[in-house]
Design an enzyme around this catalytic site. Structure first.
Site, PDB file in Angstrom:
ATOM      1  CD  GLN A 239      -3.027  -0.912   2.292  1.00 29.71           C
ATOM      2  OE1 GLN A 239      -3.247  -1.919   2.934  1.00 29.71           O
ATOM      3  NE2 GLN A 239      -3.602   0.243   2.579  1.00 29.71           N
ATOM      4  NE  ARG A 386     -13.664   0.729   3.701  1.00 29.23           N
ATOM      5  CZ  ARG A 386     -14.231   0.225   2.590  1.00 29.23           C
ATOM      6  NH1 ARG A 386     -14.509  -1.046   2.497  1.00 29.23           N
ATOM      7  NH2 ARG A 386     -14.517   0.995   1.592  1.00 29.23           N
ATOM      8  CB  CYS A 387      -8.409   1.841  11.295  1.00 24.67           C
ATOM      9  SG  CYS A 387      -6.730   2.181  10.764  1.00 24.67           S
ATOM     10  CD  GLU A 762      -9.201   4.847   6.551  1.00 20.97           C
ATOM     11  OE1 GLU A 762      -8.395   4.052   7.045  1.00 20.97           O
ATOM     12  OE2 GLU A 762      -9.022   6.069   6.550  1.00 20.97           O
TER      13      GLU A 762
END
Ligand code: MCN
Ligand code: CUM
Length: 808
Positions: A239, A386-387, A762
């Protein structure tokens, strides 16, 4: 001659910002033509596989690789002893800790990497893994962070000083040998005083369980060392490809220009693919040793059991209010279970991420947050799924605390929120825990949401249901889950956000080709978010060339400008801004070229959708296509040939998207089965680039939220065995469980972003989890429930009903 298009038609023809452009990526994905790491097959390529520890905490007494080496097709078996001379048996983590690449005398979690087998094919490698003989001596296991903080058992001997001294960690002093850091924000004494003097205080332990993003594609890489030219190429599920290149250079000593990192298509990242894993290091070493490419791809169990998990936060909260319901203070102490190594991927100065956004959408004058990171015998990680860097935890915490406060005040939870929202005219808003919220209009969003679902009607129906239940007319309860979340995304200003010293800016480089098409390269990398579609839309609007004529390329460090990658919903806030800024540089040069071609002064032409026109003479113009050609074929005095630009963007602040969600759920008290009747999600991410992609992001994030709230977890037994290491036990929702989502929006642009956009990737997860959980808790409010822990699977819900005496 063609009929001259209207301004509106010309705008539509660009496919720019705001249009529901179809995802250009999908042509290849839907036809099986994606190019994922496991699709990469290089000549002579070998395959790596790990011997992993069956124990959660054990001494490694001996490793015998003879039988494995004797197997036909096995090329090498690496152990820590082989890596030690290279100094590669340990590696730095993104959190300033270090992590064993291969077990160095002990193991700290089940599934930890012990030896790395390299063989001619994947099957031989797997067979050889079985033949490696490892002798372990079991040690006491700590799976509970509270117990770990009391225990005499030392997990990390490598962090002990002489004579049992306790040296500081990466984030300051440590309190205990299993303690990692304390992070404090806000005013401790002032908050305590507010709590002491308050009319009402609600207190609760809110546990956000350990889970895992479980991307469809597991993690993997192909390392290829070209010994003749000294070049290392590393394909992988990264990523943050540039950061990986820098880290690989720093730990291997290979000069950065000799390393090329490529992220091909990624089958979902969700934060799981931000960090660096032992598999990458071992594959690089194996390729250097053997001189041929080496591939390593995890299987599902390895992915679930050993790679970056999410959450595992025990949040002890106190919230105070006047008896009218005005919140006066918030106190939170979090015990954070980081597993055996602190491998969180937070910005360096934020060891608990942006958890200090835990005052949420509310104007809370006084607050205090402390987080203690703790080592346990579990897999390392913590920041993923997705934090937005622990914003999920923060949003869950505050949205549960507000519900519990509503119970304490005997108030409606929607009304309690409304009277505490930060007001529109308070933005930019300084939060008690140190953030400057850029913009928001929470009341408008909230009213729209409540109206859309007929909130008053729902409450009346719910009250009737409670009566019916008590009268024995039904066995189903009804829960109304509410959430108003505020996120903080787009890390971030370089002055306070870096990872391993790399400032968190991002970048875009644009090259316009002579015939009026273009390529733009970014420092980010899509894993399913549709960047190739949306970033072309930003550019189409900024430079007046059709989105279909703009190629977006990401993920190859040899060609893309340096950037920090995609996570924390930062691509739009940071790289999206860089894209707009680079586009504006192109436009500025185009303006000079147009003025020259039209024989007027620079200031006498203005941009109009896809062209520069002479002010006051709209029939005199040059299209961007014509200008592009001129840039390459005419000598223009004082202007260099070509039409290219690059922008490195350091955002002045983060962006603060928000949303108002409502979930309506029926619960069968006798089976614990939940049925989501309705889910309404209003998101405000500022200027919307592609409404269809946003909707897709929202659907995906909500589905993952449903999973987490209603069943998904990484559970351990007392011996540290992972009880949910396969998809038989780990809940992955399918179309069967997923309700029909209703999406909605308001638009409150970010004042500091060049196009006013905030991140959204997110948001639905951050807001969705508390919304589903609040619905479950709310269903039992009339029967005396204050709070029950996630995941709310059928068994736990049944148990809650049973404990409340609802089974007769
Ligand atoms: N977008 C838009 N208008 C806005 C904001 C965003 O049209 N105002 C679009 C963007 O242009 C982009 C998408 O929505 O195409 C997501 O943008 P953004 O919010 O900037 O998030 P990122 O691109 O940085 O993606 C990261 C975010 C994170 S951190 C996780 S985790 C997550 C998520 O995206 N992982 C995903 N969504 C995912 N979706 C898929 N399919 N796969 C993942 O791994
Ligand atoms: Cu924290 S999951 Mo996303 O930031 O890749």
């Amino acid at each position: 001659m063609n009929k001259e298009l209207t301004r509106e038609e010309r705008t539509d023809a660009l496919g720019g910002m705001g249009c529901k452009r179809k995802r250009v990526e999908d042509a290849r994905f839907t036809q099986g033509k994606g190019n994922y790491v496991d699709d990469i097959k290089l000549p002579g390529m070998l395959h790596g596989d790990f011997v992993r520890s069956p124990y959660a905490h054990a001494k490694v007494v001996s490793i015998n690789t003879d039988a494995a080496m004797a197997l036909d097709g096995v090329v090498a078996v690496l152990t820590a002893a082989d890596l030690a001379p290279l100094g590669l048996h340990w590696m730095p983590t993104l959190a300033g800790d270090k992590q064993m690449v291969l077990a160095d005398g002990k193991v700290l979690f089940q599934g930890q990497e012990v030896a790395y087998v390299v063989a001619k094919d994947r099957y031989i490698a797997a067979d050889a893994v079985e033949l490696v003989e490892v002798e372990y001596e079991e040690l006491p296991v700590l799976t509970d962070p509270f117990a770990a903080m009391e225990s005499d058992v030392v997990l990390r001997e490598d962090l002990m000083g002489e004579g049992g001294a306790l040296p500081d960690g990466a984030h300051g002093p440590r309190k205990h040998h299993n303690h990692i850091f304390t992070w404090e924000v806000g005013e401790k004494e002032a908050t305590q005083q507010v709590l002491d003097e308050a009319d009402v205080v609600a207190e609760e332990m809110v546990y956000y369980h350990r889970t895992h993003p479980c991307p469809l594609e597991t993690c993997g890489c192909v390392a290829s060392m070209d010994k003749v030219n000294g070049k290392l190429t590393l394909h992988g599920t990264f990523q943050a490809p540039h950061a990986i290149r820098t880290v690989v250079s720093l730990i291997s000593g290979i000069e950065e220009h000799n390393i090329r990192v490529i992220s091909p298509d990624i089958g979902g990242g969700f934060g799981n693919k931000v960090g660096a894993y032992p598999g990458y290091v071992c594959s690089v070493v194996a390729s250097i040793v053997t001189g041929v490419p080496v591939k390593w791809v995890e299987d599902r169990m390895e992915n679930l059991m050993t790679t970056a998990f999410a959450r595992d936060y025990h949040m002890h909260g106190k919230i105070s209010a006047t008896k009218e319901g005005k919140i006066t203070g918030l106190w939170c102490h979090t015990t954070a279970d980081h597993g055996g190594f602190d491998a969180c991927a937070d910005p360096t100065k934020f060891p608990a991420g942006f958890m200090n956004i835990c005052t949420g959408s509310y104007d809370i004058p006084t607050a205090y947050l402390a987080v203690d990171g703790v080592y346990t015998n579990k897999a390392p990680g913590g920041v993923s799924y997705r934090c937005s860097f622990r914003v999920t935890e923060a949003a869950y915490f505050i949205e549960r605390m507000v519900e519990i406060l509503a119970i304490e005040l005997n108030m409606d939870a929607a009304e309690l929120r409304r009277i505490n929202f930060i007001k529109k005219d308070q933005f930019p808003y300084q939060s008690a825990l140190g953030w400057e919220y850029d913009s928001g209009d929470y009341h408008t969003a909230w009213d729209k949401a409540l109206k859309a679902v007929d909130y008053d009607g729902l409450r009346a129906e719910q009250a009737q249901r409670v009566e019916d239940f008590k009268a024995g007319k039904t066995r189903k309860l009804m829960g109304i889950g509410l959430t108003h979340f505020t996120e903080i995304v787009g890390a971030g200003p370089v002055k306070n956000c870096d990872i391993l010293g790399l400032g968190m800016f991002d970048s875009c480089e644009i090259r316009i080709h002579p015939t009026g098409s273009a390529i733009a390269r970014l420092g980010t990398i899509s894993q399913g978010q549709g960047h190739a579609t949306t970033f072309a839309q930003i550019l189409a609007t900024e430079i007046g060339l059709p989105a279909d004529s703009i190629t977006i390329e990401e993920g190859d460090t040899d060609t893309a400008p340096y950037g920090l990658g995609t996570y924390g919903s930062r691509s739009t806030p940071v790289a999206g801004a860089a894209t707009a800024m680079a586009g504006r540089k192109i436009r500025a040069k185009a303006q000079m070229i147009a003025a020259y071609l039209l024989e007027v002064h620079d200031d006498d032409v203005e941009f109009d959708v896809d062209r520069f026109v002479v002010k006051g003479a709209p029939e005199k113009f040059k299209t961007m296509k014509e200008i592009a050609f001129a840039a390459y074929n005419q000598a223009i005095p004082g202007i260099e040939p070509g039409l290219e630009a690059v922008s490195y963007y350091d955002p002045p602040n983060m962006t603060y998207p928000f949303g108002a969600y409502v979930c309506v759920m029926d619960i069968d008290v006798d089976t614990g089965v939940t049925d989501i009747r309705r889910f309404y999600a209003l998101d405000d991410c500022g200027t919307r680039i592609n409404p269809m992609i946003i909707e897709g992001q929202v659907h995906g994030g909500l589905t993952e939220a449903l999973a987490v709230a209603l069943g998904q977890e990484i559970a351990y037994d007392d011996m540290g065995n992972v009880k949910t290491g396969t998809l038989m036990d780990f809940f992955l929702p399918t179309a069967w469980e997923v309700p029909n989502y209703e999406t909605d929006h308001t638009v409150t642009p970010s004042p500091h972003h060049p196009i006013g956009a905030k991140g959204v990737g997110e948001s639905p997860h951050v807001g969705g989890v508390p919304c589903f959980s609040n619905a479950v808790n709310d269903a039992f409010r009339a029967f005396g429930l204050r709070h029950t822990h996630m995941p709310h699977d059928h068994w736990r819900i049944w148990k809650t009903a049973n404990e409340l005496g609802l089974h007769g």
